[in-house]
Scaffold this motif. Structure first.
Motif, PDB file in Angstrom:
ATOM      1  N   ILE B  89      23.612   4.561  -1.627  1.00 38.39           N
ATOM      2  CA  ILE B  89      22.476   4.647  -2.152  1.00 38.39           C
ATOM      3  C   ILE B  89      22.432   5.845  -3.229  1.00 38.39           C
ATOM      4  O   ILE B  89      21.575   5.990  -4.082  1.00 38.39           O
ATOM      5  N   LYS B  90      23.390   6.665  -2.922  1.00 40.26           N
ATOM      6  CA  LYS B  90      23.154   8.023  -3.915  1.00 40.26           C
ATOM      7  C   LYS B  90      23.111   7.608  -5.472  1.00 40.26           C
ATOM      8  O   LYS B  90      22.927   8.286  -6.260  1.00 40.26           O
ATOM      9  N   LYS B 225      17.571  10.539   3.623  1.00 40.92           N
ATOM     10  CA  LYS B 225      18.057  10.838   2.067  1.00 40.92           C
ATOM     11  C   LYS B 225      17.572   9.780   1.151  1.00 40.92           C
ATOM     12  O   LYS B 225      17.356   8.826   1.531  1.00 40.92           O
ATOM     13  N   ILE B 226      16.974  10.608  -0.040  1.00 46.20           N
ATOM     14  CA  ILE B 226      16.250   9.617  -0.779  1.00 46.20           C
ATOM     15  C   ILE B 226      16.871   9.874  -2.294  1.00 46.20           C
ATOM     16  O   ILE B 226      16.734  10.976  -2.620  1.00 46.20           O
ATOM     17  N   ASN B 227      17.047   8.832  -2.905  1.00 47.59           N
ATOM     18  CA  ASN B 227      17.533   8.775  -4.268  1.00 47.59           C
ATOM     19  C   ASN B 227      16.255   8.778  -4.936  1.00 47.59           C
ATOM     20  O   ASN B 227      15.359   7.804  -4.988  1.00 47.59           O
ATOM     21  N   VAL B 228      16.146   9.975  -5.744  1.00 46.97           N
ATOM     22  CA  VAL B 228      14.764   9.995  -6.424  1.00 46.97           C
ATOM     23  C   VAL B 228      14.654   9.184  -7.766  1.00 46.97           C
ATOM     24  O   VAL B 228      13.528   9.513  -8.437  1.00 46.97           O
ATOM     25  N   GLY B 229      15.562   8.709  -8.072  1.00 48.58           N
ATOM     26  CA  GLY B 229      15.396   7.755  -9.142  1.00 48.58           C
ATOM     27  C   GLY B 229      15.376   8.311 -10.634  1.00 48.58           C
ATOM     28  O   GLY B 229      15.000   7.900 -11.826  1.00 48.58           O
TER      29      GLY B 229
END
Lengths: 207, 236
Positions: B89-90, B225-229
């Motif tokens: 997802i990174k 873990k969040i990909n913030v866009g």
């Protein structure tokens, strides 16, 4: 890999543990990314990270200094930094947004808090990875208190036995908890280990 | 990795640094159990040895597979890829790898801190292959798996690693079936697995995979873990 996921601990402890990292996508926007990663490094450094490192070279604690990390940056890699507060994460995200580098940015930490950070900066979270915990032979695992420390290195390079040994030294007064945290950060070459949180957890182990 | 017995002074400084507990004291010097050593290189890299007694010779196949899945600085000679997993997802905001309606499932065998023989991973990959999942082609392990049968090359089954990752993608509607299959198979493993699921945010900003897990009563941690866009989508 999911190296910054699966950190264990109470909500109270995880409140003070965030990993922010940036990477280009190999073959898509990686060419010419080194100057961008250097800019990211500069931004990450601004807000008092407790650790910083890159995926292909090493960290503040494995290489000995932040400058050493900066010097070995190459194209097409991850640059990480660890923070103790939402406020620092917000500032980092704001600066990265303003810089508009086009590289992907990921934050690991408490979901609600990351959402709040994104909201304050005007970002829309894109994709998530959620941890479902540990399955299988969980009877083989170390005691939970040890795992909370060791799982801060997602590659598993921080040994359970080392946590136990250093905690014992802290208890005996031969080592400070702070120094123990820094020593434990050394094997974690990506620089995602939080030495300050480790020191707190070791003090709890001692109590 | 091995310890040069002529150099080692038996100070025992290195023993507890080994993530696998593979270093022990012999009669007068420290020794490494080659069956338990996963070639992660921690002992040498942290420079804890006062006399530089650790020696790393080039690793031949199949032992080289240990370093590939244990030392994050290693490059997979056989596949040309680095590390244990992928960008997952990174970089999803750039690559669009995970699309709405799909869920990524990652099974990290041996994590945290236990390690695994690759035959344990094969138990899972065979079950998943029979079910008909899609193995992530960029994962360095997928290059070793027969994606039709889930089998690994026989010569690497007994090799021990810190952890190795199976990455698959399933339709949302199949997520619970696949998780049930993995949970059942995990009961027969001689190690642990760290489990995660990944998904793209819905149009309204919610996480579809969280909704599925919550409704099914499946535990997930409050940290993620969040990909913030911030990545710019790649348009070729």
């Amino acid at each position: 890999m999911t190296h910054t996921l699966h950190r264990q601990g109470t909500t109270e402890s995880l409140e003070k543990d965030y990993v922010v990292f940036t990477m280009p996508s190999s073959g898509l926007n990686s060419q010419g990314s080194k100057p961008k990663l250097e800019k990211v490094f500069e931004i990450l450094k601004r807000y008092n990270p407790v650790n910083i490192g890159d995926s292909k070279g090493g960290s503040r604690f494995s290489l000995g200094s932040d400058e050493a990390v900066r010097e070995i940056l190459v194209e097409n890699e991850l640059v990480h930094a660890v923070y103790r507060s939402r406020e620092h994460v917000i500032k980092v995200l704001q600066d990265l947004k303003d810089e508009d580098l086009g590289l992907s940015v990921t934050v690991s930490g408490l979901m609600e808090n990351i959402h709040e950070c994104c909201h304050k900066v005007g970002l829309t979270p894109h994709t998530i990875v959620m941890s479902l915990g540990v399955w299988g032979r969980t009877d083989l695992l170390a005691e939970e208190k040890i795992q909370k420390v060791a799982t801060m290195c997602g590659h598993g390079l921080v040994s359970y036995n080392l946590v136990r040994e250093l905690a014992a030294q802290v208890k005996d007064g031969r080592l400070t908890a702070r120094k123990a945290g820094e020593m434990l950060a050394k094997p974690c070459i990506c620089g995602i280990f939080n030495p300050e949180r480790a020191a707190e957890l070791i003090e709890e182990l001692d109590s | 990795m091995f310890i040069d017995g002529d150099k080692c002074i038996g100070c025992e400084s290195c023993i507890n640094w080994c993530p696998m507990g593979a270093i022990r004291m012999g009669e007068t010097t420290a020794v490494i159990d080659p069956e338990e050593c996963v070639e992660c290189n921690v002992c040498r890299r942290v420079e804890i040895c006062p006399v530089d007694a650790f020696v790393q010779k080039p690793l031949e196949w199949p032992r080289s597979v240990r370093a590939i899945y244990s030392d994050p600085l290693n490059i997979h000679k056989e596949t040309g890829l680095a590390g244990r997993g992928t960008e997952e997802i990174k970089t999803n905001d750039v690559t669009g790898r995970f699309r709405r309606g799909q869920v990524g499932v990652t099974i990290e065998v041996g994590r945290p801190g236990i390690g695994a023989r690759l035959k344990e991973l094969e138990k899972l990959s065979m079950v998943l292959a029979r079910y008909g999942v899609e193995f992530e082609p960029k994962n360095p392990l997928t290059n070793l798996i027969n994606t039709h049968t889930g089998q690994l090359p026989a010569e690497i089954r007994e090799e021990k690693v810190l952890s190795a990752i199976i990455e698959i993608t399933v339709e949302e509607a199949k997520l619970l079936d696949v998780l049930a299959l993995i949970r059942e198979t995990a009961k027969g493993l001689e190690t642990v697995i760290s489990m995660d699921v990944a998904c793209r945010a819905a149009e309204d900003g919610t996480w579809p995979c969280a909704k599925i897990l919550k409704e099914a009563g499946i535990f997930y941690r409050p940290n993620a873990k969040i990909n913030v866009g911030l990545g710019k989508p790649y348009i070729g």
